[in-house]
Design an enzyme around this catalytic site. Structure first.
Site, PDB file in Angstrom:
ATOM      1  N   GLY A 183      44.711  41.862  33.614  1.00 58.75           N
ATOM      2  CA  GLY A 183      45.545  42.936  33.542  1.00 58.75           C
ATOM      3  C   GLY A 183      46.630  42.588  34.789  1.00 58.75           C
ATOM      4  N   SER A 184      46.721  43.776  35.435  1.00 59.11           N
ATOM      5  CA  SER A 184      47.747  43.954  36.496  1.00 59.11           C
ATOM      6  C   SER A 184      47.420  43.095  37.947  1.00 59.11           C
ATOM      7  CB  SER A 184      48.243  45.483  37.177  1.00 59.11           C
ATOM      8  OG  SER A 184      48.879  45.758  35.755  1.00 59.11           O
ATOM      9  N   THR A 185      46.118  42.787  37.956  1.00 58.34           N
ATOM     10  CA  THR A 185      45.925  42.014  39.236  1.00 58.34           C
ATOM     11  C   THR A 185      46.408  40.893  39.497  1.00 58.34           C
ATOM     12  OG1 THR A 185      43.773  41.114  38.121  1.00 58.34           O
ATOM     13  CG2 THR A 185      43.625  42.857  39.669  1.00 58.34           C
TER      14      THR A 185
END
Length: 482
Positions: free
Chosen positions: A212-214
């Protein structure tokens, strides 16, 4: 001599020579392989003929041995706080073999490794006293992660960014290796192997999932290193809404009111703007994003710590729309918690990656080192300037953005949240991620942590990196800085 007798004698001599040749071949060339064959009962008897050597955490053994009551195997493995350290030790079972550190160092721990023998013992094949495996694990950080994960299905890894020492490796649900250490543990083994939550899987190392956004940290690093943007505080070219190239699909932002149009990298990380990083990945192109991901450790199928981790993957052969989706850690991007901890460790360590390892040394029964693992064996991943800018932006995420639950009083904390889609059309409960670093300015202590929550049992609307994963990271970082 009668011709028939002569021929018979020659034939008998040839048979004797053949038998001698075969015996010599077996003894000289096949003996070691036969001795090490898993089906050779003598190997198992020798392995458990004496108390096994120990795996040590902070000077204290977390393993042991106990005398068996019957059979030809004199001792079996026992564990102290088995569930707490299972992701580190693995198991050593008389019936099912050995995994993790127990498997890698089985010869050291049972005294059969040739490095433990002197020249005379090597010839006589005398079994020596076992050695010891000394880990880098910090029990306080390990316990903090294990207790914070609790009954959630997930994993967490903590690394000292400067040395590369792995301070904690947690995978839940866990199991007690003592339950399957003997020869009569079939029921326990069946329960573990048939459990749908897969407690025997080390999720910290061996279950790559969409980050995801990591993953936006990797894309931001690529953009800064490439010169696409000169700093985290210059506006990007990021329309809102952003339509994936060549499609009619709009890449939505989770917070529709967030100031994401043409946002700076700092603002885009603070609000986790999908339009910014999707467009950024498409502008860079898959080759540049992949090159940066691989510098951080993606696509490495030989990452040994010393247990081998499954490769985290940045895909290839994509169109521009698919490349844009990788910019937000979706499409076919996958990562382990170890990998995402490495990303934060690089940023915390001025752009350098210290090789991660969870064993400091392996010693013989006299305490003499058979092998030592160097701390701080570092490789430059990004420039010092890029690392400094990303640290600053990650601090903004914690102090004024989506990572507020990771804050620690008196410490500099930076992080990045992630909520990764799961299932076709995001039909299943998303994965919650958080990757972070913390530094105590008074002591200089640092730590990098990544947490992945695969399933918490929470309602879909309650799943977020800040809500589920950041509190786990906060407790682990706080323990590491004490």
């Amino acid at each position: 001599m009668n011709k028939t007798i002569r021929r018979t004698s020659v034939f008998a001599l040839l048979l004797v020579l053949a038998l001698l040749g075969r015996a010599t071949w077996v003894q000289a060339y096949e003996g070691k392989a036969l001795a090490n064959d898993s089906k050779n009962r003598r190997k198992t008897i020798a392995q458990y003929a004496q108390p096994l050597g120990n795996i040590v955490v902070a000077g204290s053994p977390v393993t042991g041995s106990k005398r068996t009551e019957s059979g030809d195997l004199a001792y079996e493995r026992s564990y102290t706080d088995g569930e707490l350290y299972a992701a580190v030790t693995g198991y050593s079972s008389q019936a099912y073999g050995a995994t993790q550190l127990e498997g890698i160092y089985s010869g050291i721990l049972d005294g059969t490794d040739d490095r433990l023998k002197n020249p005379v013992d090597a010839v006589t094949r005398k079994q020596q006293e076992p050695g010891t495996v000394v880990t880098t694990i910090d029990p306080a950080v390990q316990k903090a992660g294990y207790e914070a994960l609790g009954r959630k299905k997930g994993a967490a890894v903590a690394i000292d960014p400067v040395s590369g020492r792995i301070l904690a490796m947690v995978s839940t649900p866990s199991y007690d290796p003592s339950d399957i250490a003997g020869t009569t543990d079939g029921a326990a083994w069946k329960e573990l192997t048939e459990d749908p939550d897969k407690p025997l899987v080390n999720r910290a190392l061996r279950q790559p999932l969409p980050p995801g956004s990591t993953f936006k940290l990797v894309v931001a690093a690529a953009a800064l290193e490439d010169g696409l943007y000169s700093s985290v505080d210059v506006p990007t070219t990021s329309p809102q809404p952003y339509t994936l190239p060549g499609t009619r699909t709009v890449l939505e932002n989770e917070n529709a009111s967030a100031p994401c149009e043409d946002a700076t990298i700092r603002t885009a990380l603070r609000y986790s703007c999908n339009n910014v990083f999707g467009k950024m990945a498409a502008d860079l192109g898959q080759d540049k994003v992949r090159a940066m991901a691989e510098k951080f450790g993606f696509d490495d199928d030989e990452l040994d710590v010393p247990v081998r981790a499954y490769a985290s993957v940045y895909p290839s052969g994509m169109d521009r729309a698919q490349t844009a989706l990788t910019g937000i850690g979706q499409f076919d991007v996958t990562a382990t918690p170890l990998q995402m901890a490495m990303v934060s460790a690089v940023i915390a360590n001025d752009g350098l990656l210290a090789a991660p390892h969870m064993v400091s040394e392996v010693v013989d029964s006299d305490g003499d080192a058979l092998r030592a693992f160097d701390d701080g064996d570092a490789t430059r991943i990004v420039s010092s300037a890029t690392a400094e800018q990303l640290r600053s932006a990650m601090v903004t995420v914690v102090e004024r953005g989506t990572g507020s639950n990771a804050a620690i009083a008196g410490a500099e904390v930076g992080g990045k949240t992630g909520t990764a889609q799961h299932g076709e059309n995001n039909s299943k409960t998303p994965y919650a991620w958080f990757t972070s670093y913390a530094e105590d300015p008074s002591t200089g202590k640092q730590v990098a942590v990544a947490v992945m929550i695969e399933d918490s049992g929470a309602a879909r609307s309650e799943v977020s990196g800040n809500g589920l994963a950041a509190p786990v990271a906060q407790k682990m970082m706080a323990a590491a800085l004490k």
